[in-house]
Enzyme design. Structure first.
Site, PDB file in Angstrom:
ATOM      1  N   HIS A   1     -34.527 113.082  20.180  1.00  5.03           N
ATOM      2  CA  HIS A   1     -33.162 113.468  20.600  1.00  5.03           C
ATOM      3  C   HIS A   1     -33.045 114.974  20.355  1.00  5.03           C
ATOM      4  CE1 HIS A   1     -28.640 112.676  20.684  1.00  5.03           C
ATOM      5  NE2 HIS A   1     -28.679 113.845  20.065  1.00  5.03           N
TER       6      HIS A   1
ATOM      7  N   CYS B   1     -22.608 119.071  18.948  1.00  3.46           N
ATOM      8  CA  CYS B   1     -21.955 118.238  17.938  1.00  3.46           C
ATOM      9  C   CYS B   1     -20.858 119.064  17.300  1.00  3.46           C
ATOM     10  CB  CYS B   1     -22.949 117.772  16.880  1.00  3.46           C
ATOM     11  SG  CYS B   1     -22.134 116.901  15.519  1.00  3.46           S
TER      12      CYS B   1
HETATM   13  P1  HMG Z   1     -12.806 109.903   6.411  1.00  5.10           P
HETATM   14  O1  HMG Z   1     -11.695 110.886   6.621  1.00  5.10           O
HETATM   15  O2  HMG Z   1     -13.658 110.057   5.213  1.00  5.10           O
HETATM   16  O3  HMG Z   1     -12.373 108.376   6.460  1.00  5.10           O
HETATM   17  O4  HMG Z   1     -13.709 109.939   7.704  1.00  5.10           O
HETATM   18  P2  HMG Z   1     -11.086 107.595   6.162  1.00  5.10           P
HETATM   19  O5  HMG Z   1     -11.523 106.196   5.992  1.00  5.10           O
HETATM   20  O6  HMG Z   1     -10.322 108.273   5.060  1.00  5.10           O
HETATM   21  O7  HMG Z   1     -10.238 107.700   7.515  1.00  5.10           O
HETATM   22  C1  HMG Z   1      -9.561 108.857   7.932  1.00  5.10           C
HETATM   23  C2  HMG Z   1      -8.659 108.470   9.091  1.00  5.10           C
HETATM   24  O8  HMG Z   1      -9.456 108.065  10.204  1.00  5.10           O
HETATM   25  C3  HMG Z   1      -7.748 107.287   8.785  1.00  5.10           C
HETATM   26  O9  HMG Z   1      -6.578 107.448   9.554  1.00  5.10           O
HETATM   27  C4  HMG Z   1      -8.530 106.118   9.308  1.00  5.10           C
HETATM   28  O10 HMG Z   1      -7.720 105.022   9.669  1.00  5.10           O
HETATM   29  C5  HMG Z   1      -9.172 106.702  10.538  1.00  5.10           C
HETATM   30  P3  HMG Z   1      -5.178 107.832   8.859  1.00  5.10           P
HETATM   31  O11 HMG Z   1      -4.946 106.750   7.838  1.00  5.10           O
HETATM   32  O12 HMG Z   1      -5.414 109.170   8.227  1.00  5.10           O
HETATM   33  O13 HMG Z   1      -4.219 107.861  10.000  1.00  5.10           O
HETATM   34  N1  HMG Z   1     -10.444 106.055  10.885  1.00  5.10           N
HETATM   35  C6  HMG Z   1     -10.754 105.648  12.112  1.00  5.10           C
HETATM   36  N2  HMG Z   1     -10.082 105.692  13.269  1.00  5.10           N
HETATM   37  C7  HMG Z   1     -10.707 105.184  14.359  1.00  5.10           C
HETATM   38  N3  HMG Z   1     -11.954 104.683  14.335  1.00  5.10           N
HETATM   39  C8  HMG Z   1     -12.662 104.633  13.187  1.00  5.10           C
HETATM   40  C9  HMG Z   1     -12.050 105.125  12.008  1.00  5.10           C
HETATM   41  N4  HMG Z   1     -12.467 105.233  10.736  1.00  5.10           N
HETATM   42  C10 HMG Z   1     -11.474 105.794  10.055  1.00  5.10           C
HETATM   43  N5  HMG Z   1     -13.894 104.133  13.174  1.00  5.10           N
HETATM   44  C11 HMG Z   1     -15.277 108.984   9.267  1.00  5.10           C
HETATM   45  C12 HMG Z   1     -14.899 109.179   7.794  1.00  5.10           C
HETATM   46  C13 HMG Z   1     -16.670 108.431   9.296  1.00  5.10           C
HETATM   47  C14 HMG Z   1     -14.289 107.993   9.889  1.00  5.10           C
HETATM   48  C15 HMG Z   1     -15.173 110.349   9.976  1.00  5.10           C
HETATM   49  O14 HMG Z   1     -15.909 111.277   9.257  1.00  5.10           O
HETATM   50  C16 HMG Z   1     -15.680 110.308  11.384  1.00  5.10           C
HETATM   51  O15 HMG Z   1     -15.106 109.656  12.250  1.00  5.10           O
HETATM   52  N6  HMG Z   1     -16.782 111.043  11.653  1.00  5.10           N
HETATM   53  C17 HMG Z   1     -17.426 111.037  12.959  1.00  5.10           C
HETATM   54  C18 HMG Z   1     -17.968 112.392  13.293  1.00  5.10           C
HETATM   55  C19 HMG Z   1     -18.665 112.344  14.612  1.00  5.10           C
HETATM   56  O16 HMG Z   1     -18.371 111.502  15.458  1.00  5.10           O
HETATM   57  N7  HMG Z   1     -19.614 113.275  14.846  1.00  5.10           N
HETATM   58  C20 HMG Z   1     -20.325 113.341  16.082  1.00  5.10           C
HETATM   59  C21 HMG Z   1     -21.293 112.209  16.279  1.00  5.10           C
HETATM   60  S1  HMG Z   1     -22.823 112.455  15.389  1.00  5.10           S
HETATM   61  C22 HMG Z   1     -23.766 113.427  16.450  1.00  5.10           C
HETATM   62  O17 HMG Z   1     -23.286 113.918  17.438  1.00  5.10           O
HETATM   63  C23 HMG Z   1     -25.237 113.593  16.154  1.00  5.10           C
HETATM   64  C24 HMG Z   1     -26.129 112.782  17.098  1.00  5.10           C
HETATM   65  O18 HMG Z   1     -25.918 113.144  18.459  1.00  5.10           O
HETATM   66  C25 HMG Z   1     -27.607 113.013  16.746  1.00  5.10           C
HETATM   67  C26 HMG Z   1     -27.970 114.495  16.633  1.00  5.10           C
HETATM   68  O19 HMG Z   1     -27.787 115.252  17.605  1.00  5.10           O
HETATM   69  O20 HMG Z   1     -28.420 114.863  15.538  1.00  5.10           O
HETATM   70  C27 HMG Z   1     -25.857 111.277  16.975  1.00  5.10           C
HETATM   71 MG    MG Z   2     -26.831 114.872  19.414  1.00 10.48          MG
END
Ligand code: HMG
Ligand code: MG
Length: 290
Positions: free
Chosen positions: A206, A239
């Site tokens: 990737h 990202c």
């Molecule tokens: P957090 O703030 O530690 O978690 O985030 P939390 O449990 O305290 O939740 C914060 C808020 O998010 C809460 O809402 C939750 O309800 C809500 P509030 O009470 O404040 O209103 N929440 C959600 N809402 C919808 N769907 C969910 C969810 N979970 C919690 N599933 C968390 C922790 C993991 C949720 C956060 O850090 C997060 O969503 N991170 C995702 C980041 C991301 O998507 N990055 C890009 C993808 S990775 C990438 O691109 C790399 C890849 O391509 C490979 C590469 O290139 O290397 C794959």
């Molecule tokens: Mg990626």
């Protein structure tokens, strides 16, 4: 003469669009996925059930999955960072899901607010639940060469996380050069370490094209036996939690390159060109009428 088959796993509608500044209407996302469905992919990543506070672009993932025309033989995939995301992905009828870990602590904290160990603990119940319903789970390892926060990442650190994801039940481990820092040499060193612990047939490359080396890195990976590559039409992407991460390597370029080398991808290059045009229009902010 063919050298055998190679698969491109299309990630544009997820990895591509998650990073766009313009709020992209769900209808445009659906139209892009529908076009991609005609291109011959077996797997298209088109949704991400993450916190909308963290990644606003993916907020319409449920609607997108509900709106696409599903084509037989295509698996529509979604990212799930936690049980909440898993439940939402299953409700939206994702055909497979992906959990995403990092080989570096800095990126793990910034991307999912957890250490590597905490993230693996968080993923364990997802794999457990997915096993009960026979839902395939893919695993990502980010920062397989370099981390935007911690610097160089050792091949052994990548191998350790890849090994754990595979042992937990991921059917494939996708190795992310998140900021495109890899070179053919560093990618090869990393792959040699990972190949020792995960069968090469279960690995995917990737590679982001930040420094224009993704294709050379694919070539290095091909020579070590990797046959699955993630790519995004139109070179969309990046990202949001990796400063400097630019687009994924472009699907149309990888498909042409693999075909020229003699690999069979089963893809229709004309359809991919049309999809790439759509993707570029979305990226440019002009959009299109879906
Ligand atoms: P957090 O703030 O530690 O978690 O985030 P939390 O449990 O305290 O939740 C914060 C808020 O998010 C809460 O809402 C939750 O309800 C809500 P509030 O009470 O404040 O209103 N929440 C959600 N809402 C919808 N769907 C969910 C969810 N979970 C919690 N599933 C968390 C922790 C993991 C949720 C956060 O850090 C997060 O969503 N991170 C995702 C980041 C991301 O998507 N990055 C890009 C993808 S990775 C990438 O691109 C790399 C890849 O391509 C490979 C590469 O290139 O290397 C794959
Ligand atoms: Mg990626």
């Amino acid at each position: 003469m063919t050298l055998g088959s190679c698969e491109i796993f299309e990630v544009g509608p997820r990895d591509g669009l998650q990073n766009e500044a313009r709020e992209i209407p769900v209808a445009e996302k659906i139209a892009l996925v529908n076009k991609l469905s005609e291109a011959g992919f077996s797997r298209i990543e088109c949704a991400s059930f993450v916190s909308p506070k963290w990644v606003p672009q993916m907020a319409g993932s449920g609607e997108a999955l509900a709106g696409i025309s599903r084509k037989d033989g295509v698996r529509y995939a979604a990212l799930t960072p936690n049980m909440r995301g898993y439940t939402d992905a299953v409700a939206a009828r994702a055909d497979e899901i992906a959990i995403f870990a990092s080989a570096s602590e800095g990126f793990s904290q910034k991307n999912i607010n957890a250490s590597i160990a905490e993230s693996l603990e968080r993923f364990a119940p997802i794999l457990e639940e997915a096993r009960h319903i026979d839902l395939p789970v893919r695993g990502y390892v980010s920062c397989v060469v370099e981390c935007p926060y911690d610097g160089a990442v050792s091949p052994s650190a990548v191998a350790e996380v890849a090994d754990k994801l595979f042992a937990m039940g991921c059917y494939e481990v996708s190795l992310g050069d998140t900021i495109g820092a890899g070179t053919p040499d560093s990618i090869a060193r990393m792959l040699l370490a990972v190949r020792d612990v995960v069968p090469v047939g279960r690995l995917a490359g990737h590679y982001h094209d930040t420094n224009g080396r993704a294709m050379a890195n694919i070539d290095a990976s091909l020579s070590l036996g990797v046959r699955v590559f993630d790519a995004a039409v139109g070179g969309l992407g990046g990202c949001p939690y990796a400063p400097g991460a630019s687009g994924n390597v472009a699907t149309e370029a990888v498909a042409s390159h693999l075909a020229a080398l003699g690999y069979d991808t089963g893809l229709d290059l004309d359809v991919i060109t049309q999809a790439a045009d759509m993707a570029r229009a979305m990226r440019g902010g002009a959009g299109f009428t879906a």
